[in-house]
Motif scaffolding. Structure first.
Motif, PDB file in Angstrom:
ATOM      1  N   ARG A  48     -14.373  -0.911   0.775  1.00  0.00           N
ATOM      2  CA  ARG A  48     -15.503  -0.623   0.358  1.00  0.00           C
ATOM      3  C   ARG A  48     -16.343  -0.343   0.206  1.00  0.00           C
ATOM      4  O   ARG A  48     -17.016   1.216  -0.326  1.00  0.00           O
ATOM      5  CB  ARG A  48     -15.411  -1.668  -0.716  1.00  0.00           C
ATOM      6  N   GLU A  52     -17.179   4.201  -1.286  1.00  0.00           N
ATOM      7  CA  GLU A  52     -18.809   4.633  -1.742  1.00  0.00           C
ATOM      8  C   GLU A  52     -19.337   5.759  -1.172  1.00  0.00           C
ATOM      9  O   GLU A  52     -19.924   5.657  -2.052  1.00  0.00           O
ATOM     10  CB  GLU A  52     -19.207   2.871  -2.010  1.00  0.00           C
TER      11      GLU A  52
ATOM     12  N   SER B 137     -17.297  -0.836  -9.828  1.00  0.00           N
ATOM     13  CA  SER B 137     -16.047  -1.021 -10.560  1.00  0.00           C
ATOM     14  C   SER B 137     -16.183  -1.059 -12.242  1.00  0.00           C
ATOM     15  O   SER B 137     -15.016  -0.880 -12.321  1.00  0.00           O
ATOM     16  CB  SER B 137     -15.628  -1.771  -9.387  1.00  0.00           C
TER      17      SER B 137
END
Lengths: 321, 288
Positions: A48, A52, B137
């Protein structure tokens, strides 16, 4: 007794029925699942962060992002070299000051001090680790910076012939103050692990040295230090990992200037500090946000490498680190 | 042989004394910051303490009464309590897996290694991670107290796991074997023999993790933090002691700095109490 023996002989085995073993299975599955979850979590963590951070790496390149000397939020240009350099300078200062003191303290506590003083001294050294980071920062800003400034100026004036250290005009918040605070913060962990390592030196070695007529110091130098050298190296590297990742205290005393300072007493910035300061305002600017997450990823990888290297030196597991 | 037994020369004696003295001095030097920090925090912090200081929320008014730290104290307690409720069961569970099932298998070794890796991850990176997963998210809203707790629990997890594993390994194997030999299934052996025996040590490790989490600022900055918040609802943004101190220092106004020192003293007292209780518990444990 006789009845249960009969029951055993009837069922033919000491094992319970499949039904009674159900909770056992369940427990085993739950605990294994937890362990699997930890590994998954860390993999997920890394992926993650990378996803990002990708916009920043895509725009500036992995190499360009890490080593370009230009961090300017107003122009949306993000080269993290000033932050990387700031992180390395403060960490280096922390190690140079903190590690020798930590080793000396560990030696004193394990070998020299009176037995009764050992407990209290150990507790006090450990308490250094209990003081929260933000409290060190508060103290750094309002006590250390103003009180040390004249001393720093004196040192840099006296050492004017040494590049990077001498002939500077001291800024209030600076690399050195950041490093000094970090030195205080890594001292307890380095000292604690060094102590544990020294406790593993066989008594035979120490007694042999003393029996050969060595003085206390000679015993330390010939028996203890060689035996624990690898462990001490590992302890110092764990301290380095801490120093690289420490955020809040450094943010408060480093000056937060996104450029490479010209000398040790100049203002600077670190990877962790830039995230703490700028992330709040970056939430709505995707490339800035990506750059800060990329800074976090660089920090993550850096600490990972340092810690992995430290593990090579400390093969014993300790509860402290 | 004679050379060895000759009395120690003056030069060697002098060197020995000098080195011993410098080791002692370095140890004293190491304790100077502790005394200075605690001394300053006590002196400046006590000046800020009052009933008003503990019983009011920060007002956020630009001039005049800045208010106290009630919401910061309660926020810290609530968020750390939730983080403890998450990390202690999971951490002890993983430790139980390692000591009772995994032992020295490659998988257990991998778990151990990565738990070690987690202890080295900077706390601000945990904050980033929780921001990415739970806020960026979408789907679960913006900043909230419980998200701060999640970030803190990630930080506590490796501390709890490692200390728990060390303690569980100290439980004598003979105890486990006796329970099994009496016909007890494994889960009963763990629940009735292993865990009770290890309890004081487990509490010590957990309290040390709690003490560490209570003092952390970085994981809360972009997960839960709010300037001058008054909410006591874990579903909303929450104030906390470390974040309160951090923002007050950034303001550089005397009345806010005074509040920062008061809050720092509160935080230090809280953390030191937890640490000392943890040490006391570990001393009472019969496992060494």
């Amino acid at each position: 007794m006789a009845a249960s023996a009969a029951a055993i002989s009837q069922s033919g085995s000491l094992r319970g029925s499949p039904l009674s073993r159900l909770p056992d299975r369940a427990l085993r599955i739950v605990l294994t699942a937890l362990a699997v979850a930890i590994l998954t979590l860390i993999a997920f963590f890394f992926i993650r962060l990378y996803v990002e951070a990708r916009p920043a790496f895509a725009r500036f390149g992995v190499f360009g992002f890490t080593f370009n000397n230009d961090w300017d939020v107003s122009r949306n240009v993000f080269g993290a070299l000033p932050l990387v350099v700031g992180t390395l300078i403060t960490a280096a200062v922390a190690l140079i000051i903190g590690v020798p003191v930590a080793i000396a303290a560990a030696l004193f506590v394990t070998e020299l001090c009176p037995r009764r003083a050992r407990g209290p001294l150990t507790i006090m050294l450990d308490l250094l680790a209990a003081v929260p980071s933000v409290v060190y920062g508060l103290w750094g800003v309002f006590v250390l910076i103003p009180k040390l400034k004249p001393a720093e100026q004196w040192v840099t004036d006296k050492l004017h012939f040494i590049p990077f250290i001498g002939g500077a005009s001291v800024a209030g918040p600076n690399y050195f103050i950041g490093g000094l605070i970090l030195a205080i913060m890594i001292l307890p962990i380095v000292s604690a692990i060094t102590r544990e390592v020294m406790a593993t030196v066989p008594a035979d070695h120490k007694e042999a040295a003393l029996a050969l007529g060595a003085t206390r110091w000679e015993m330390i130098r010939t028996a203890i230090l060689p035996y624990s050298r690898a462990g001490i190296t590992g302890a110092a590297m764990l301290g380095l990992g801490r120093a690289i990742g420490e955020t809040i205290a450094v943010t408060l005393v480093i000056g937060n200037a996104p450029r490479i300072g010209s000398h040790l007493f100049d203002q600077g910035y670190t990877l962790a500090a830039v995230i703490a300061n700028e992330f709040g305002e970056a939430a709505n600017n995707p490339i800035h946000r990506a750059a800060l997450i990329a800074a976090g990823l660089v920090l993550f990888v850096l600490t990972l490498l340092v810690n992995a290297a430290a593990r090579v030196f400390i093969n014993r597991r300790t509860a402290l680190a | 042989m004679n050379a060895v037994l000759r009395p120690v020369s003056k030069a060697r004696k002098r060197r020995d004394l000098a080195m011993r003295a410098s080791l002692g001095l370095a140890t004293a030097l190491a304790l100077v910051p502790l005394v200075l920090v605690l001394g300053y925090v006590a002196k400046r912090g006590l000046g800020a303490w009052s009933w008003h200081f503990f019983s009011t929320d920060p007002t956020g008014s630009f001039l005049g009464d800045p208010g106290g730290i009630k919401s910061a104290i309660l926020g810290t307690i609530l968020m750390v309590a939730l983080a403890t409720a998450i990390s202690v069961p999971v951490g002890v569970g993983v430790a139980l897996y390692l000591t009772e099932y995994g032992k020295n298998s490659w998988f257990a070794k991998a778990v151990r290694y990565f738990v070690d890796v987690m202890t080295g991850v900077p706390s601000i990176v945990f904050g980033l991670f929780v921001f990415i997963v739970l806020i960026l998210s979408g789907g679960v809203g913006g900043y909230a107290g419980w998200k701060g707790s999640v970030a803190l629990s990630l930080l506590m997890l490796p501390v709890v796991t490692r200390s728990a594993e060390v303690v569980l390994l100290l439980v004598p194997h003979t105890l486990r074997e006796s329970a099994l030999a009496l016909g007890s299934p494994r889960w009963r052996m763990i629940a009735k023999v292993v865990l009770p025996t290890a309890l004081p040590g487990l509490v010590t490790g957990s309290l040390l993790a709690v003490a560490r989490a209570a003092g952390e600022t970085a994981p809360l900055l972009f997960t839960a933090a709010i300037v001058n918040g008054t909410s006591l609802n874990l579903g909303q943004r929450m104030n906390s002691l470390p974040v309160q101190i951090f923002t007050d220092v950034g303001q550089a106004q005397d009345r806010l700095v005074a509040r920062a020192w008061g809050a720092a003293l509160t935080l230090v007292v809280l953390v030191l109490l937890l640490t000392l209780v943890a040490r006391y518990m570990s001393r009472r444990s019969r496992l060494t």
